[in-house]
Design a protein around this motif. Structure first.
Motif, PDB file in Angstrom:
ATOM      1  N   ILE A   2      17.481 -61.243  26.442  1.00  0.00           N
ATOM      2  CA  ILE A   2      16.704 -60.013  26.322  1.00  0.00           C
ATOM      3  C   ILE A   2      16.683 -59.274  27.658  1.00  0.00           C
ATOM      4  CG2 ILE A   2      14.398 -59.077  25.926  1.00  0.00           C
ATOM      5  CD1 ILE A   2      13.965 -61.343  23.937  1.00  0.00           C
ATOM      6  N   SER A   3      16.966 -57.977  27.596  1.00  0.00           N
ATOM      7  CA  SER A   3      16.893 -57.130  28.784  1.00  0.00           C
ATOM      8  C   SER A   3      15.497 -56.522  28.849  1.00  0.00           C
ATOM      9  CB  SER A   3      17.945 -56.022  28.708  1.00  0.00           C
ATOM     10  OG  SER A   3      17.646 -55.008  29.639  1.00  0.00           O
ATOM     11  N   THR A   7      14.002 -53.270  26.794  1.00  0.00           N
ATOM     12  CA  THR A   7      12.787 -53.500  26.019  1.00  0.00           C
ATOM     13  C   THR A   7      11.671 -52.556  26.457  1.00  0.00           C
ATOM     14  OG1 THR A   7      13.376 -55.821  25.684  1.00  0.00           O
ATOM     15  CG2 THR A   7      11.073 -55.237  25.336  1.00  0.00           C
ATOM     16  N   SER A 139      16.792 -56.702  22.340  1.00  0.00           N
ATOM     17  CA  SER A 139      15.911 -55.988  23.277  1.00  0.00           C
ATOM     18  C   SER A 139      15.333 -54.732  22.638  1.00  0.00           C
ATOM     19  CB  SER A 139      16.681 -55.619  24.548  1.00  0.00           C
ATOM     20  OG  SER A 139      17.148 -56.779  25.199  1.00  0.00           O
TER      21      SER A 139
END
Length: 193
Positions: A2-3, A7, A139
């Motif tokens: 996940i970035s 996000t 994300s």
């Protein structure tokens, strides 16, 4: 992976776009009448489904006929306004008692209202476009769902706080008038769009 940047960006964009939308009103109305946790469960599930569809479909959702979406939303809001206006006056204490509100009934009402009213909505289309742009579905999905849940939570909590200070009959009439206006506006967009 996940970035956090993607996000956070998606959260900010979707949160700001959803704040003035009908979702906050729907959450507020449901929050005045039913147990907040039950309402949130249904609304949160509907938003999770919407985000999953948007992320999975990418920009394909922009091809849905907007006139059909506006017409269906308009009819649902007019039906909701009619139900609120025709409902008999109830004792406020009786409405607040949790034992009169089954989880399935309340969560189901919240789920269906959001599922239909938000289908093809600006934030769903925006989420699809962001998913296509960043090519990071996890994300984008996380940012969008957290933003939608935050707006819904604010509306539901606001509804509970409002009920402590304003009579339920007045809240119901104002909500019915707002739903009536949203219904007419949605139908107008369906006819002119």
């Amino acid at each position: 992976m996940i970035s956090l940047t993607v996000t956070a960006l998606v959260f900010g964009v979707v949160f700001l776009a959803e704040l003035p939308d009908k979702t906050a009103l729907a959450g507020l109305v449901l929050g005045t009448r039913y147990r907040a946790s039950y309402v949130f469960a249904g609304v949160a599930a509907a938003f999770a489904l919407h985000v999953a569809l948007a992320v999975a479909a990418g920009s394909v959702l922009t091809l849905l006929p907007q006139q059909l979406v506006h017409a269906l939303t308009g009819v649902l809001f007019l039906g909701g306004a009619a139900m609120l206006l025709m409902k008999k006056d109830e004792d406020e204490e009786e409405i607040r008692r949790p034992e009169n509100q089954s989880f399935l009934k309340v969560a189901g009402a919240g789920f269906m209202l959001i599922l239909v009213a938000e289908f093809g909505d600006l934030t769903q289309i925006m989420t699809a476009n962001l998913a296509a742009r960043y090519d990071d579905p996890l994300s984008v999905g996380l940012g969008a769902v957290l933003a939608l849940w935050a707006v819904a939570g604010l509306g539901i909590v606001g509804g509970k706080a409002l009920m402590k200070r304003v009579p339920l009959a007045l809240i119901t009439k104002v909500a019915a008038l707002l739903m009536l206006a949203l219904g007419v506006w949605s139908l107008w967009e369906a006819v002119t769009g």
